[in-house]
Design a protein around this motif. Structure first.
Motif, PDB file in Angstrom:
ATOM      1  N   PRO A  27      36.600   5.837   7.392  1.00  0.00           N
ATOM      2  CA  PRO A  27      37.217   7.283   7.038  1.00  0.00           C
ATOM      3  C   PRO A  27      37.698   7.377   5.759  1.00  0.00           C
ATOM      4  N   GLU A  28      37.022   8.370   4.857  1.00  0.00           N
ATOM      5  CA  GLU A  28      37.173   8.802   3.688  1.00  0.00           C
ATOM      6  C   GLU A  28      38.731   8.691   3.038  1.00  0.00           C
ATOM      7  N   GLU A  29      39.491   9.223   4.066  1.00  0.00           N
ATOM      8  CA  GLU A  29      40.958   9.344   3.760  1.00  0.00           C
ATOM      9  C   GLU A  29      41.694   7.982   3.664  1.00  0.00           C
ATOM     10  N   LYS A  30      41.159   7.089   3.890  1.00  0.00           N
ATOM     11  CA  LYS A  30      41.925   5.721   4.298  1.00  0.00           C
ATOM     12  C   LYS A  30      42.052   5.258   2.623  1.00  0.00           C
ATOM     13  N   THR A  31      43.348   4.779   2.351  1.00  0.00           N
ATOM     14  CA  THR A  31      43.576   4.186   1.048  1.00  0.00           C
ATOM     15  C   THR A  31      43.237   2.906   0.844  1.00  0.00           C
ATOM     16  N   GLN A  34      45.019   0.261   3.079  1.00  0.00           N
ATOM     17  CA  GLN A  34      44.804   0.556   4.321  1.00  0.00           C
ATOM     18  C   GLN A  34      43.382  -0.175   4.706  1.00  0.00           C
ATOM     19  N   ARG A  61      34.830   2.199  -3.606  1.00  0.00           N
ATOM     20  CA  ARG A  61      35.612   3.514  -3.527  1.00  0.00           C
ATOM     21  C   ARG A  61      36.590   3.380  -4.851  1.00  0.00           C
TER      22      ARG A  61
END
Length: 137
Positions: A27-31, A34, A61
């Motif tokens: 998922p794109e929202e993962k840091t 994470q 990313r």
């Protein structure tokens, strides 16, 4: 007794099937932290393909941040070491060491020392081979 054996067989089959699933999307929202943790978890379960995917995702990313880039590259190289893919690990460790000349204090010092230690863990004959190839590139 039969129920226990059947349950054990089903459980084992489920574990084998679920362990064969390779991670395909993050998922794109993962840091970055994470995703690196996810990679470490996969590596701990010997799912190197998923771990590599995690570290490559971090590089794609967040690779413009030298500290994050070095951490993900180090983790990636350690996977290659576990797989005895020294020809993939060695240049990554060397790149990490070179990055300290360019970015210095922007990168945690830990990875410099860990990269040197990791290079020393490559079997001597293989290390000589890799170093001689590196001289000609």
């Amino acid at each position: 007794m039969k129920k226990t054996m059947i349950f054990a067989a089903l459980f084992a089959a489920t574990m084998i099937i679920s362990s064969c699933k390779t991670l395909k999307e993050i998922p794109e929202e993962k840091t970055s932290a994470q995703i690196i943790q996810m990679g470490q978890n996969y590596a701990g379960n010997s799912d190197y393909k998923s771990a590599i995917f995690c570290y490559q995702t971090v590089i794609e990313r967040f690779g413009n941040n030298p500290a994050i880039y070095v951490e993900a590259q180090y983790e990636l190289a350690r996977i290659y070491m576990k797989q005895k893919k020294y020809e993939k690990a060695y240049p990554i460790f060397n790149e990490i060491l070179d990055m300290y000349d360019r970015f210095g204090l922007q990168i945690p010092g830990t990875y410099k020392k860990l990269s040197k230690i990791s290079i020393e863990q490559i079997p001597a004959v293989k290390l000589q081979e890799l170093q001689s190839k590196n001289e000609f590139n």
